[in-house]
Design a protein around this motif. Structure first.
Motif, PDB file in Angstrom:
ATOM      1  N   MET A   1       0.845  -1.202   0.000  1.00 15.50           N
ATOM      2  CA  MET A   1       0.000   0.000   0.000  1.00 15.50           C
ATOM      3  C   MET A   1       0.879   1.250   0.000  1.00 15.50           C
ATOM      4  SD  MET A   1      -3.100   0.949   2.632  1.00 15.50           S
ATOM      5  CE  MET A   1      -2.045   1.313   4.044  1.00 15.50           C
ATOM      6  N   TYR A   3       1.403   5.505   0.504  1.00 17.38           N
ATOM      7  CA  TYR A   3       0.900   6.775   1.019  1.00 17.38           C
ATOM      8  C   TYR A   3       1.501   7.912   0.210  1.00 17.38           C
ATOM      9  CZ  TYR A   3      -0.006  10.877   3.781  1.00 17.38           C
ATOM     10  OH  TYR A   3      -0.419  12.128   4.158  1.00 17.38           O
ATOM     11  N   ILE A  84      -8.845   7.052   0.260  1.00 20.58           N
ATOM     12  CA  ILE A  84      -8.351   5.683   0.269  1.00 20.58           C
ATOM     13  C   ILE A  84      -8.835   5.011  -1.005  1.00 20.58           C
ATOM     14  CG2 ILE A  84      -8.488   3.423   1.410  1.00 20.58           C
ATOM     15  CD1 ILE A  84      -9.150   6.495   3.454  1.00 20.58           C
ATOM     16  N   ILE A  86      -9.297   1.611  -3.200  1.00 23.17           N
ATOM     17  CA  ILE A  86      -9.422   0.178  -2.947  1.00 23.17           C
ATOM     18  C   ILE A  86      -9.492  -0.553  -4.287  1.00 23.17           C
ATOM     19  CG2 ILE A  86     -11.063  -1.561  -2.099  1.00 23.17           C
ATOM     20  CD1 ILE A  86     -11.764   0.544   0.084  1.00 23.17           C
ATOM     21  N   VAL A  92      -8.149  -5.021  -1.651  1.00 25.40           N
ATOM     22  CA  VAL A  92      -6.936  -4.517  -0.990  1.00 25.40           C
ATOM     23  C   VAL A  92      -6.882  -2.992  -1.094  1.00 25.40           C
ATOM     24  CG1 VAL A  92      -4.410  -4.474  -1.046  1.00 25.40           C
ATOM     25  CG2 VAL A  92      -5.620  -6.612  -1.475  1.00 25.40           C
ATOM     26  N   PRO A  93      -6.619  -2.289   0.006  1.00 26.32           N
ATOM     27  CA  PRO A  93      -6.395  -0.845  -0.093  1.00 26.32           C
ATOM     28  C   PRO A  93      -5.083  -0.594  -0.838  1.00 26.32           C
ATOM     29  CG  PRO A  93      -6.787  -1.531   2.192  1.00 26.32           C
ATOM     30  CD  PRO A  93      -6.567  -2.772   1.396  1.00 26.32           C
ATOM     31  N   VAL A  96      -3.343   5.417   0.202  1.00 30.80           N
ATOM     32  CA  VAL A  96      -3.935   6.476   1.010  1.00 30.80           C
ATOM     33  C   VAL A  96      -3.317   7.774   0.507  1.00 30.80           C
ATOM     34  CG1 VAL A  96      -4.147   7.451   3.332  1.00 30.80           C
ATOM     35  CG2 VAL A  96      -4.179   4.958   3.017  1.00 30.80           C
ATOM     36  N   ILE A 306       5.261   6.755  -0.220  1.00 29.32           N
ATOM     37  CA  ILE A 306       5.915   5.990   0.835  1.00 29.32           C
ATOM     38  C   ILE A 306       5.247   4.622   0.836  1.00 29.32           C
ATOM     39  CG2 ILE A 306       6.257   5.832   3.347  1.00 29.32           C
ATOM     40  CD1 ILE A 306       5.868   8.930   3.410  1.00 29.32           C
ATOM     41  N   ASP A 307       6.055   3.564   0.876  1.00 26.66           N
ATOM     42  CA  ASP A 307       5.491   2.208   0.873  1.00 26.66           C
ATOM     43  C   ASP A 307       5.088   1.825   2.292  1.00 26.66           C
ATOM     44  OD1 ASP A 307       4.797   0.160  -0.881  1.00 26.66           O
ATOM     45  OD2 ASP A 307       6.779   0.252  -1.807  1.00 26.66           O
ATOM     46  N   LEU A 308       3.859   1.365   2.465  1.00 34.50           N
ATOM     47  CA  LEU A 308       3.383   0.966   3.787  1.00 34.50           C
ATOM     48  C   LEU A 308       3.073  -0.526   3.769  1.00 34.50           C
ATOM     49  CD1 LEU A 308       0.847   3.871   4.504  1.00 34.50           C
ATOM     50  CD2 LEU A 308       3.242   3.701   5.205  1.00 34.50           C
ATOM     51  N   PRO A 309       3.529  -1.238   4.800  1.00 33.05           N
ATOM     52  CA  PRO A 309       3.239  -2.673   4.833  1.00 33.05           C
ATOM     53  C   PRO A 309       1.758  -2.938   5.082  1.00 33.05           C
ATOM     54  CG  PRO A 309       4.439  -1.989   6.822  1.00 33.05           C
ATOM     55  CD  PRO A 309       4.358  -0.790   5.938  1.00 33.05           C
ATOM     56  N   PHE A 310       1.116  -3.630   4.146  1.00 32.25           N
ATOM     57  CA  PHE A 310      -0.286  -4.032   4.274  1.00 32.25           C
ATOM     58  C   PHE A 310      -0.522  -5.139   3.261  1.00 32.25           C
ATOM     59  CE2 PHE A 310      -4.774  -4.225   3.718  1.00 32.25           C
ATOM     60  CZ  PHE A 310      -5.333  -3.768   4.899  1.00 32.25           C
ATOM     61  N   PRO A 311      -1.325  -6.174   3.491  1.00 22.77           N
ATOM     62  CA  PRO A 311      -1.936  -6.450   4.790  1.00 22.77           C
ATOM     63  C   PRO A 311      -0.927  -7.011   5.765  1.00 22.77           C
ATOM     64  CG  PRO A 311      -2.542  -8.158   3.208  1.00 22.77           C
ATOM     65  CD  PRO A 311      -1.695  -7.183   2.472  1.00 22.77           C
TER      66      PRO A 311
ATOM     67  N   TYR B   3       1.007   5.769  10.715  1.00 21.76           N
ATOM     68  CA  TYR B   3       0.500   4.518  10.146  1.00 21.76           C
ATOM     69  C   TYR B   3       0.989   3.366  11.008  1.00 21.76           C
ATOM     70  CZ  TYR B   3      -0.302   0.433   7.323  1.00 21.76           C
ATOM     71  OH  TYR B   3      -0.722  -0.803   6.907  1.00 21.76           O
ATOM     72  N   MET B  80     -10.094  -7.765   4.732  1.00 22.12           N
ATOM     73  CA  MET B  80      -9.000  -6.872   5.132  1.00 22.12           C
ATOM     74  C   MET B  80      -9.624  -5.563   5.596  1.00 22.12           C
ATOM     75  SD  MET B  80      -6.422  -7.723   1.996  1.00 22.12           S
ATOM     76  CE  MET B  80      -7.834  -8.139   0.968  1.00 22.12           C
ATOM     77  N   ASN B  98      -3.764  -0.640  10.064  1.00 27.44           N
ATOM     78  CA  ASN B  98      -4.139  -1.925   9.492  1.00 27.44           C
ATOM     79  C   ASN B  98      -5.032  -2.600  10.533  1.00 27.44           C
ATOM     80  OD1 ASN B  98      -4.338  -4.607   8.833  1.00 27.44           O
ATOM     81  ND2 ASN B  98      -2.189  -4.844   8.253  1.00 27.44           N
TER      82      ASN B  98
END
Lengths: 311, 311
Positions: A1, A3, A84, A86, A92-93, A96, A306-311, B3, B80, B98
């Motif tokens: 995901m 940001y 957001i 999806i 999966v989001p 953001v 910015i890379d965000l860890p999800f899920p 986050y 999710m 999350n």
């Protein structure tokens, strides 16, 4: 995901107008899911949740936006937004996005799309009521669809109008009186007024008005006689009746809702149009979730993230 | 803005149950804003937008959650979730979390709160129908409010029931038949069934049932005669009628909605309660936005985070 803190960086109004027009086209074809905005109210403001889905463009998501009028006293914006996105296929989001500036741009673009279809198809004179961020966004978006021969700006504080004019050095731009600002091919109202500012006599035949400021119950900027005389288009019927320029005249029984000529989506798809050239047209903008998703999707293509860890 | 990718790390069910109980208390006192969930439907799933506001705890925000049943084939979770917390004072988004695991935990905690008020106040035997993530969450949350003398688990695939039992080495835990699992002080149903699994004859007097699985129109796990015989509590009346365990019997005219005894919030505040000790009680859980906000706020206190520039 991902940001994206500054997704608006590098976006041109030409791109944005195109994306917003496409979103209104889908709306006009009845091919979107867009439930009514949901309001949560706070002692000092509110926030709105705006989910939507545009199947043809594979865009889905939610915009969340607050309105806190007292924020300015604390150095914070009155309105802040986040979108957001999806993935319709998996849920999966994907991203953001800080959508505060995107919200300004997508609203400007809606005005430009309305002017593209409803204002005279030539170089136009423009009058702007109000000189805030949205006033500038409207002019910048409009400049992509119409050459502007003259820009006149009225603001309660004339200094602000002059300051805004100076930010358009390539145009014949200047501050002016309220009545003079209304003598234009395209009139744009962008104030938070709760009483009509623009008198009917000041609007000449053939003018197109983008009524942007009214976006909540009780707000209005135009003499209701303008609405009665004009062909009035809205972005979304339910939202406009609830919170658009028409909301006060409708609630007072002055303006019958069935006199609304149609939606901007119906104009874009050719189902509805301006009548005679000397007719006054009004576009009543409240802001749609599909606009927010369309600009977010466009912005995502080029934005730093910015890379965000999800899920 | 923060986050939090793993906000559930370090959270204990004792903390979570306490926070969820407090949220239900606010709900029971009528002091929350919680509009109905808004659904957007995709060809292969949906997503729900769940805004809410708990003024007493200064918590506001939105949970966004998808359901894509085919995701498992592609190695993705079916469900999710993401929660956005908003500062009621300024409207600034404080955090994005999350919320996939938080969703499991807050649902488990709702079951525990229901059992705390409605099940026998002593060591209990527990029967679980289904052996997925939610089955485990229910048992872990329950273990915080009741000593568990025996845990019996039924799953369509007995291997899964055995595997779940092995994850509770401190309990007398094992796989069993469906009817045997129902012979317990607390029965917990956690399947996606669309036809009743639990027969009325299998439920003995005095049993408390947490009916968790049914969370969408058409889903049901209990013989409707159990509902007719029991004192049925729901989390939220409108949501339960629409998508809870009672939705199918109500839509078929088998179970009259006015037979719902009350909400869990009303139980927590003491306005409603179990009647006789030998009565069967049912808690019909659909999942409330206030639970999501309460656990998000709690998790935020201790969670590791990434700082995101906003606004």
């Amino acid at each position: 995901m991902r940001y994206c803190a500054r997704p608006e960086k590098g976006l041109s109004y030409h791109q944005v107008n195109t994306a917003i027009e496409a979103a209104f086209r889908e709306h006009g074809e009845g091919r979107v899911q867009m439930p009514p905005k949901v309001y949560i109210t706070f002692p000092k403001g509110d926030f709105r949740t705006m989910p939507a889905y545009l199947p043809a463009q594979e865009i889905a998501g939610v915009k969340i936006v607050n309105v806190h009028p007292e924020n300015r006293e604390h150095g914070l914006p009155t309105v802040m937004a986040m979108t957001i996105l999806i993935d319709p296929e998996s849920g999966v989001p994907r991203a953001v996005l800080n959508a505060t500036s995107l919200t300004d741009m997508r609203t400007g673009a809606a005005g430009a799309v309305a002017a593209k279809y409803l204002s005279p198809d030539r170089e136009v004179t423009v009058g702007v009521i109000g000189s805030g961020r949205q006033a500038e966004a409207q002019v910048m978006a409009l400049a992509d669809v119409r050459p502007i021969s003259r820009l006149r700006i009225w603001s309660r504080d004339g200094k602000n109008a002059g300051a805004m004019a100076s930010r358009f050095p390539d145009l014949d731009a200047g501050a002016t009186g309220l009545e003079q600002a209304c003598d234009a091919d395209v009139v744009i109202t962008t104030t938070p007024s709760r009483a009509p500012l623009v008198e009917n006599d000041w609007i000449r035949d053939g003018t197109h008005i983008n009524a942007i400021g009214a976006d909540a119950p009780g707000k209005q900027e135009l003499d209701p006689r303008i609405l009665l005389r004009a062909r009035v288009f809205v972005d979304d019927l339910a939202q406009a009746v609830h919170s658009g320029e028409v909301n006060v005249p409708i609630s007072r029984g002055i303006f019958p809702p069935d006199q609304i000529a149609g939606t901007l989506g119906e104009v874009v798809t050719g189902k509805k149009r301006r009548g005679r050239p000397d007719e006054v047209t009004v576009f009543d903008s409240t802001g749609l979730a599909i606009q927010d998703l369309a600009i977010a999707r466009l912005a995502l293509e080029g934005a730093e993230w910015i890379d965000l860890p999800f899920p």
